[in-house]
Design an enzyme around this catalytic site. Sequence first.
Site, PDB file in Angstrom:
ATOM      1  N   GLY A 140      22.045  66.244  10.510  1.00 15.46           N
ATOM      2  CA  GLY A 140      23.610  66.513  10.062  1.00 15.46           C
ATOM      3  C   GLY A 140      23.696  65.516   8.792  1.00 15.46           C
ATOM      4  N   ARG A 141      24.901  65.025   8.585  1.00 21.40           N
ATOM      5  CA  ARG A 141      25.136  64.165   7.414  1.00 21.40           C
ATOM      6  C   ARG A 141      24.004  62.927   7.390  1.00 21.40           C
ATOM      7  NH1 ARG A 141      31.083  65.321   8.712  1.00 21.40           N
ATOM      8  NH2 ARG A 141      30.201  64.547  10.877  1.00 21.40           N
ATOM      9  N   ILE A 142      24.052  62.293   8.558  1.00 26.81           N
ATOM     10  CA  ILE A 142      23.018  60.988   8.521  1.00 26.81           C
ATOM     11  C   ILE A 142      21.549  61.408   8.477  1.00 26.81           C
ATOM     12  CG2 ILE A 142      22.433  59.080   9.854  1.00 26.81           C
ATOM     13  CD1 ILE A 142      25.186  59.124  11.180  1.00 26.81           C
ATOM     14  N   SER A 172      21.541  56.880  17.128  1.00 24.79           N
ATOM     15  CA  SER A 172      22.749  57.766  17.384  1.00 24.79           C
ATOM     16  C   SER A 172      23.441  57.471  18.938  1.00 24.79           C
ATOM     17  CB  SER A 172      22.079  59.270  17.624  1.00 24.79           C
ATOM     18  OG  SER A 172      21.132  59.255  18.712  1.00 24.79           O
ATOM     19  N   ARG A 173      23.317  57.800  19.956  1.00 28.21           N
ATOM     20  CA  ARG A 173      24.026  57.695  21.102  1.00 28.21           C
ATOM     21  C   ARG A 173      22.618  57.199  22.092  1.00 28.21           C
ATOM     22  NH1 ARG A 173      27.480  56.160  18.655  1.00 28.21           N
ATOM     23  NH2 ARG A 173      29.558  56.900  18.942  1.00 28.21           N
ATOM     24  N   GLU A 197      24.735  50.785  27.801  1.00 25.94           N
ATOM     25  CA  GLU A 197      25.023  49.646  26.843  1.00 25.94           C
ATOM     26  C   GLU A 197      26.471  49.157  27.219  1.00 25.94           C
ATOM     27  OE1 GLU A 197      24.878  51.521  22.917  1.00 25.94           O
ATOM     28  OE2 GLU A 197      26.787  50.916  22.388  1.00 25.94           O
ATOM     29  N   HIS A 249      24.208  47.908  18.300  1.00 25.47           N
ATOM     30  CA  HIS A 249      25.107  49.009  17.926  1.00 25.47           C
ATOM     31  C   HIS A 249      25.848  48.568  16.721  1.00 25.47           C
ATOM     32  CE1 HIS A 249      27.194  52.767  19.416  1.00 25.47           C
ATOM     33  NE2 HIS A 249      27.067  52.860  18.148  1.00 25.47           N
TER      34      HIS A 249
HETATM   35  C1  GLV Z   1      27.529  61.652  10.963  1.00 24.42           C
HETATM   36  O1  GLV Z   1      27.510  62.334  11.838  1.00 24.42           O
HETATM   37  C2  GLV Z   1      28.749  61.342  10.033  1.00 24.42           C
HETATM   38  O2  GLV Z   1      29.804  61.865  10.087  1.00 24.42           O
HETATM   39  O3  GLV Z   1      28.651  60.584   8.903  1.00 24.42           O
HETATM   40  C1  GLV Z   2      29.126  54.580  15.891  1.00 25.33           C
HETATM   41  O1  GLV Z   2      28.365  54.497  16.748  1.00 25.33           O
HETATM   42  C2  GLV Z   2      29.908  55.818  15.508  1.00 25.33           C
HETATM   43  O2  GLV Z   2      29.970  56.750  16.151  1.00 25.33           O
HETATM   44  O3  GLV Z   2      30.970  55.465  14.856  1.00 25.33           O
END
Ligand code: GLV
Ligand code: GLV
Length: 321
Positions: free
Chosen positions: A156-158, A238-239, A268, A286
């Site tokens: 995805g974006r990240i 991520s999670r 967590e 986190h």
């Molecule tokens: C990641 O999923 C983002 O939205 O930046």
């Molecule tokens: C952080 O974990 C977020 O989802 O922004």
Amino acid sequence: MPKIFVTRKIPEAGIKLLRKKGYQLKISPHNRVLKKEEIIKAGKGSHALLCLLTDKIDDRIMAGIGSQLKIIANYAVGFDNIDLKAAKKRKIMVTNTPGVLTTAVAEHAVALLFAVARRIVESDKFTREGKYKGWEPMLFLGSDLLGKTLGIVGLGRIGFEIAKRMSQGFDIKIVYYDLFRNKKAEKELRIKYLPLKSLLKNADFISLHVPLLPQTRHLIGEKELKIMKKTAFLINTSRGPIIDEKALVRALSKKIIRGAALDVFEFEPKLAPGLSKLDNVILTPHTASATEETRAKMAEMAAKNIIAGLSGKKPPQLVEI
Ligand code: GLV
Ligand code: GLV
């Protein structure tokens, strides 16, 4: 004037925007996660709720706040803490903060990758404790990135930003797995698609970037850890529940994989028993999106979503199901 309840202090950038609109703003004075009953009590009568990923917003909270509640603005990109079906049934809009935290999280994942490969945290502790007695040929040998393979799970974006940064800077080969192939990214970044199992088998570093869904819970469990190389490093920003954390502790202690770096945890803020005793794991609380710039942008984005939603417009970051 519409009432807004903010469940915990967030950066002023967002609060300022809401104040400027003249809304009746109530911000929790407690600098901690609120209990369900506290959110209901303090939020009762609100038209908008600005909440955090640590607030589990379920049907009972929505009902308790009241039928005037129009919008829930999550101060996070992930929204697995919100019962979307309940919100839909009640015609409550849900928004998140995508995009603005993409590079901060990508940069944190890259920082963890380097830190775990070069044993930065262990070495820092050793040096501080006065154990450094002089240069040694075999002291804290880590792992090169050069010539290795980085496997990105979730482009995805990240995931994309990490692929971009790592492919252009460090002569590391990049493979990815996603539900959807992205041929454009494959060409642009010269990265290769692999089915998950082959990625796990071939990658030296594996970084997770999928949302938490029923299908991604324990995506990495005992079986998957066993498929990985003995020399592999696993990174998770991520999670937490994407990894079976107990299985990971076992794999790390038995050297089934070489190391891990985690920013998120299955339960967590609790850590799986034994996790914090291991030398081959780096733990951050986190904080992948925790930069001053990014957290301010997230606050602004959450505020703008509320302003749009309460003015009868479609919020820019509406989560649609
Ligand atoms: C990641 O999923 C983002 O939205 O930046
Ligand atoms: C952080 O974990 C977020 O989802 O922004």
